[in-house]
Design a protein around this motif. Structure first.
Motif, PDB file in Angstrom:
ATOM      1  N   VAL A   1     -16.912   3.331 -29.431  1.00 47.60           N
ATOM      2  CA  VAL A   1     -15.817   2.377 -29.654  1.00 47.60           C
ATOM      3  C   VAL A   1     -14.758   2.991 -30.568  1.00 47.60           C
ATOM      4  O   VAL A   1     -13.564   2.989 -30.248  1.00 47.60           O
ATOM      5  N   VAL A   2     -15.174   3.542 -31.721  1.00 49.52           N
ATOM      6  CA  VAL A   2     -14.184   4.074 -32.658  1.00 49.52           C
ATOM      7  C   VAL A   2     -13.539   5.352 -32.125  1.00 49.52           C
ATOM      8  O   VAL A   2     -12.409   5.692 -32.481  1.00 49.52           O
ATOM      9  N   ALA A   3     -14.257   6.072 -31.245  1.00 50.96           N
ATOM     10  CA  ALA A   3     -13.707   7.305 -30.669  1.00 50.96           C
ATOM     11  C   ALA A   3     -12.900   7.038 -29.409  1.00 50.96           C
ATOM     12  O   ALA A   3     -12.346   7.979 -28.830  1.00 50.96           O
ATOM     13  N   ASP A   4     -12.833   5.762 -28.988  1.00 51.42           N
ATOM     14  CA  ASP A   4     -12.088   5.372 -27.787  1.00 51.42           C
ATOM     15  C   ASP A   4     -12.572   6.154 -26.564  1.00 51.42           C
ATOM     16  O   ASP A   4     -11.783   6.705 -25.793  1.00 51.42           O
ATOM     17  N   VAL A   5     -13.889   6.187 -26.389  1.00 49.86           N
ATOM     18  CA  VAL A   5     -14.507   6.872 -25.254  1.00 49.86           C
ATOM     19  C   VAL A   5     -15.094   5.829 -24.313  1.00 49.86           C
ATOM     20  O   VAL A   5     -15.966   5.049 -24.702  1.00 49.86           O
ATOM     21  N   THR A   6     -14.598   5.787 -23.099  1.00 45.31           N
ATOM     22  CA  THR A   6     -15.129   4.861 -22.099  1.00 45.31           C
ATOM     23  C   THR A   6     -16.039   5.568 -21.107  1.00 45.31           C
ATOM     24  O   THR A   6     -16.991   4.988 -20.602  1.00 45.31           O
ATOM     25  N   ARG A   7     -15.739   6.834 -20.812  1.00 42.08           N
ATOM     26  CA  ARG A   7     -16.581   7.620 -19.905  1.00 42.08           C
ATOM     27  C   ARG A   7     -16.986   8.904 -20.631  1.00 42.08           C
ATOM     28  O   ARG A   7     -16.137   9.659 -21.092  1.00 42.08           O
ATOM     29  N   VAL A   8     -18.283   9.127 -20.737  1.00 38.40           N
ATOM     30  CA  VAL A   8     -18.774  10.259 -21.513  1.00 38.40           C
ATOM     31  C   VAL A   8     -18.917  11.488 -20.630  1.00 38.40           C
ATOM     32  O   VAL A   8     -19.608  11.466 -19.606  1.00 38.40           O
ATOM     33  N   THR A   9     -18.265  12.559 -21.016  1.00 35.49           N
ATOM     34  CA  THR A   9     -18.372  13.867 -20.371  1.00 35.49           C
ATOM     35  C   THR A   9     -18.639  14.900 -21.467  1.00 35.49           C
ATOM     36  O   THR A   9     -18.618  14.585 -22.657  1.00 35.49           O
ATOM     37  N   CYS A  10     -18.846  16.139 -21.051  1.00 28.15           N
ATOM     38  CA  CYS A  10     -18.988  17.202 -22.054  1.00 28.15           C
ATOM     39  C   CYS A  10     -17.733  17.274 -22.923  1.00 28.15           C
ATOM     40  O   CYS A  10     -17.820  17.512 -24.134  1.00 28.15           O
ATOM     41  N   GLY A  11     -16.581  17.072 -22.311  1.00 33.46           N
ATOM     42  CA  GLY A  11     -15.331  17.116 -23.065  1.00 33.46           C
ATOM     43  C   GLY A  11     -15.245  16.026 -24.111  1.00 33.46           C
ATOM     44  O   GLY A  11     -14.850  16.286 -25.265  1.00 33.46           O
ATOM     45  N   SER A  12     -15.605  14.799 -23.745  1.00 34.77           N
ATOM     46  CA  SER A  12     -15.513  13.707 -24.713  1.00 34.77           C
ATOM     47  C   SER A  12     -16.567  13.854 -25.816  1.00 34.77           C
ATOM     48  O   SER A  12     -16.338  13.452 -26.960  1.00 34.77           O
ATOM     49  N   VAL A  13     -17.713  14.448 -25.490  1.00 34.89           N
ATOM     50  CA  VAL A  13     -18.692  14.741 -26.537  1.00 34.89           C
ATOM     51  C   VAL A  13     -18.144  15.793 -27.489  1.00 34.89           C
ATOM     52  O   VAL A  13     -18.156  15.634 -28.713  1.00 34.89           O
ATOM     53  N   GLY A  14     -17.638  16.895 -26.921  1.00 34.61           N
ATOM     54  CA  GLY A  14     -17.186  18.011 -27.741  1.00 34.61           C
ATOM     55  C   GLY A  14     -15.966  17.722 -28.584  1.00 34.61           C
ATOM     56  O   GLY A  14     -15.844  18.240 -29.702  1.00 34.61           O
ATOM     57  N   PHE A  15     -15.062  16.863 -28.064  1.00 33.75           N
ATOM     58  CA  PHE A  15     -13.787  16.659 -28.752  1.00 33.75           C
ATOM     59  C   PHE A  15     -13.648  15.292 -29.421  1.00 33.75           C
ATOM     60  O   PHE A  15     -12.735  15.101 -30.222  1.00 33.75           O
ATOM     61  N   ARG A  16     -14.558  14.341 -29.111  1.00 30.44           N
ATOM     62  CA  ARG A  16     -14.383  13.012 -29.684  1.00 30.44           C
ATOM     63  C   ARG A  16     -15.643  12.503 -30.403  1.00 30.44           C
ATOM     64  O   ARG A  16     -15.559  12.035 -31.531  1.00 30.44           O
ATOM     65  N   LEU A  17     -16.799  12.589 -29.769  1.00 26.18           N
ATOM     66  CA  LEU A  17     -18.008  12.068 -30.406  1.00 26.18           C
ATOM     67  C   LEU A  17     -18.564  13.022 -31.460  1.00 26.18           C
ATOM     68  O   LEU A  17     -18.806  12.633 -32.606  1.00 26.18           O
ATOM     69  N   ALA A  18     -18.787  14.272 -31.065  1.00 25.26           N
ATOM     70  CA  ALA A  18     -19.386  15.233 -31.992  1.00 25.26           C
ATOM     71  C   ALA A  18     -18.556  15.448 -33.260  1.00 25.26           C
ATOM     72  O   ALA A  18     -19.126  15.513 -34.356  1.00 25.26           O
ATOM     73  N   PRO A  19     -17.214  15.562 -33.174  1.00 22.18           N
ATOM     74  CA  PRO A  19     -16.455  15.749 -34.419  1.00 22.18           C
ATOM     75  C   PRO A  19     -16.643  14.621 -35.424  1.00 22.18           C
ATOM     76  O   PRO A  19     -16.606  14.857 -36.633  1.00 22.18           O
ATOM     77  N   ARG A  20     -16.835  13.414 -34.930  1.00 16.17           N
ATOM     78  CA  ARG A  20     -17.024  12.293 -35.852  1.00 16.17           C
ATOM     79  C   ARG A  20     -18.409  12.349 -36.502  1.00 16.17           C
ATOM     80  O   ARG A  20     -18.557  12.024 -37.679  1.00 16.17           O
ATOM     81  N   LEU A  21     -19.421  12.748 -35.747  1.00 10.89           N
ATOM     82  CA  LEU A  21     -20.737  12.937 -36.352  1.00 10.89           C
ATOM     83  C   LEU A  21     -20.709  14.086 -37.353  1.00 10.89           C
ATOM     84  O   LEU A  21     -21.376  14.058 -38.385  1.00 10.89           O
ATOM     85  N   ASN A  22     -19.932  15.096 -37.031  1.00  9.83           N
ATOM     86  CA  ASN A  22     -19.832  16.271 -37.895  1.00  9.83           C
ATOM     87  C   ASN A  22     -19.042  16.000 -39.165  1.00  9.83           C
ATOM     88  O   ASN A  22     -19.260  16.643 -40.199  1.00  9.83           O
TER      89      ASN A  22
END
Length: 577
Positions: A274-295
């Motif tokens: 929700v906070v990363a504004d990700v509706t469809r998860v791909t390798c790209g959305s993991v690498g550039f949106r989800l993972a940076p926030r966890l990191n």
């Protein structure tokens, strides 16, 4: 130092294999060519690649010391011993920790965990955490994504009377730690067919082996047997973030893990999307949106915040925790941009070596220098080391280019370093501030010996030249069967030459949108971050691109995502292989 134009290099496939795959699989030429260019020439290998089934995963006991590690964990479970899981502060370490803690607790284990602080503890096993684990009654320490270089800490664990099981995927040093078991696919004793597992991948196979042994022992006769497939979302997060090759075993793990991430069944992941504004998860959305926030929390505050979110722990709501990680990420971006500009200023001052970049400064944040090093590699295409100086010491993070093994290079300059570790492509180090100049000189000597002028020209690999007419909706849609894309399995990329472009439009301030046409065919293009290249739209152009399906208002169409472009006839970027 100037930014050089990129070389377009065609991957080396086999024409006869392309024709055979087209016939045997009944696929379009684009798909057959992409398979052959990834070394998949036989029908059986192609079918295995396309199906990517979980039941084809290798036996986990092929990993070194796996049977010893599992036997000790079985003993700990049977006796109700307290286990301390020790992770790392990056996404691989965070997800590996969450996976082990969640799964071991599901097996019935008594588990606590620790993720070190980048600022307080530094990389690797923490002596303070080990002492705390002993005081709290732990009798077994289980590491994930760290430990292979922890010689001092392993000796401390032994003196305290605890057992140590190390699971790691980093390159092992010549001297190995004193531990009960060392599960690492890079050891000489390894028989596992995929040495490029991420740390969370090694942890997953440990759990597979442990569950099998417990099942054989009748452990689940009166207990519910956990479904380890539910942890593949964590495996996918860590594997993608750690940029290990997405081929073979890793591709299977990530393919199924992405499905779980997309479904968002884990509440912490759902909040993060929700906070990363990700509706469809791909390798790209993991690498550039989800993972940076966890990191981000691990870079600026405490990495344990990411683990708490994934495990559904913490005093705040998951939405609040995710929002906090998002704030950390925005702060990280600001610090990163400032550090990048300061690093570029150093480079442009002209006092930089020709084959490598070793940059150091007081005040740089240790949590962002790795990201900045990656951005400098993209810009200047040199092995790059960023060093944050403070109190007479320097913490460094390094990133490499194709063909230059960072870990080996640091080994050749070890006389300047207090410690180092990592992989061929990424590494960390520490040194005294007074040794920076000597390290810079020695690192440059190694780079000059191993890298030629051609090695220092950025290369973009592609899957061959095609015509616009080859890019039908059905042919491009079929390429999606080769996903997930990433390191080791790049998204299919092609070249079209002699295209007539429409006048490009600037969108979003820095992107270009335009059409290209040739021989009666016309397609839409999007070029991210290329608004500064308008002068190249003179006459006909050549495009290097990734074909994709664009869905808009219920209508699907082919869109070319431009990777690079040049004026037709300028073959400076071509290398004949």
């Amino acid at each position: 130092m100037t930014i050089k134009p990129k070389c377009w290099v065609e991957r080396s496939g086999r024409p006869e294999a392309v024709r055979q795959l087209m016939a045997d699989l009944d696929v379009f030429p684009l798909t057959a060519c992409s398979l052959a260019n990834r070394g998949i020439h036989q029908l059986s290998a192609a079918r295995e690649f396309l199906q990517a089934r979980l039941n084809s995963l290798p036996d986990p006991d092929l990993l070194p010391d796996m049977e010893v590690a599992v036997q000790r964990l079985v003993e700990a479970l049977g006796k109700g011993e307290k286990i301390a899981v020790h992770g790392d502060y990056d996404v691989d370490g965070i997800t590996g920790t969450a996976l082990l803690v969640e799964s071991l607790r599901a097996f019935g284990a008594n588990v606590e965990y620790h993720i070190p602080s980048r600022m307080k503890d530094g990389y690797g096993l923490s002596a303070a955490a080990i002492n705390c684990a002993a005081q709290s009654g732990c009798t077994l320490v289980l590491s994930v994504d760290c430990g292979v270089s922890a010689l001092v800490e392993a000796d401390l664990i032994a003196r305290l009377g605890l057992d140590l099981i190390v699971t790691d995927h980093h390159q092992p040093p010549e001297k190995l730690p004193n531990c009960l078991a060392l599960v690492n696919p890079h050891l000489r004793a390894n028989r596992f067919p995929c040495p490029d597992l991420a740390g969370v991948g090694v942890a997953f196979f440990l759990l597979l082996s442990l569950r099998r042994r417990l099942r054989e022992n009748g452990w689940f006769t009166e207990r519910k047997e956990p479904d380890l497939r539910k942890g593949l979302d964590l495996v996918a997060l860590g594997t993608i973030a750690d940029m290990v090759p997405l081929s073979g075993v890793n591709r299977i793990l990530v393919r199924f893990g992405l499905q779980l991430l997309d479904a968002g069944e884990r509440p912490g992941v759902a909040a993060l999307k929700v906070v990363a504004d990700v509706t469809r998860v791909t390798c790209g959305s993991v690498g550039f949106r989800l993972a940076p926030r966890l990191n981000a929390a691990g870079r600026l505050e405490e990495a344990s915040l990411g683990a708490q979110l994934l495990l559904g722990e913490g005093s705040d709501s998951l939405a609040a925790q995710a929002a906090h990680l998002d704030c950390c990420n925005r702060e990280r971006q600001q610090i990163e941009e400032q550090t990048l500009q300061e690093a570029i200023a150093q480079i442009e001052s002209g006092c930089i070596a020709e084959h490598s970049l070793v940059l150091a400064a007081e005040g740089w944040h240790p949590g962002v220098i790795g990201i900045v090093a990656s951005r400098l590699v993209e810009r200047y295409y040199r092995p790059t080391v960023m060093i944050a100086l403070a109190d007479g010491l320097g913490k460094g993070s390094a990133r490499s280019v194709h063909g230059f093994h960072l870990f080996a290079a640091l080994g050749r300059t070890a006389q300047n370093l207090l410690s180092f570790g990592g992989h061929a492509a990424a590494a960390g180090l520490s040194l005294e501030s007074g040794r920076v100049e000597a390290f810079r000189n020695d690192f440059e000597k190694v780079a000059a010996e191993e890298l030629t002028a051609e090695d220092l020209v950025p290369r973009i690999e592609h899957d061959g030249e095609v015509g616009l007419g080859d890019l039908s909706l059905a042919a491009v849609a079929q390429l999606a069967e080769l996903a997930p894309f990433g390191m080791g399995n790049p998204q299919p990329t092609f070249v079209c030459s002699g295209l007539i472009p429409s006048p490009p439009q600037i969108v979003g301030g820095k992107h270009l949108r335009f059409n290209v046409s040739a021989q009666g065919a016309q397609l839409n293009c999007i070029a991210f971050g290329m608004a500064n290249r308008l002068e190249q739209f003179q006459g006909t152009i050549d495009l290097l691109f990734r074909p994709e399906i664009n869905s808009f208002r219920g209508r699907d169409s082919v869109q070319l995502q431009v990777v690079d472009l040049r004026s037709s006839g300028l073959r400076r970027g071509s290398i004949a292989l």
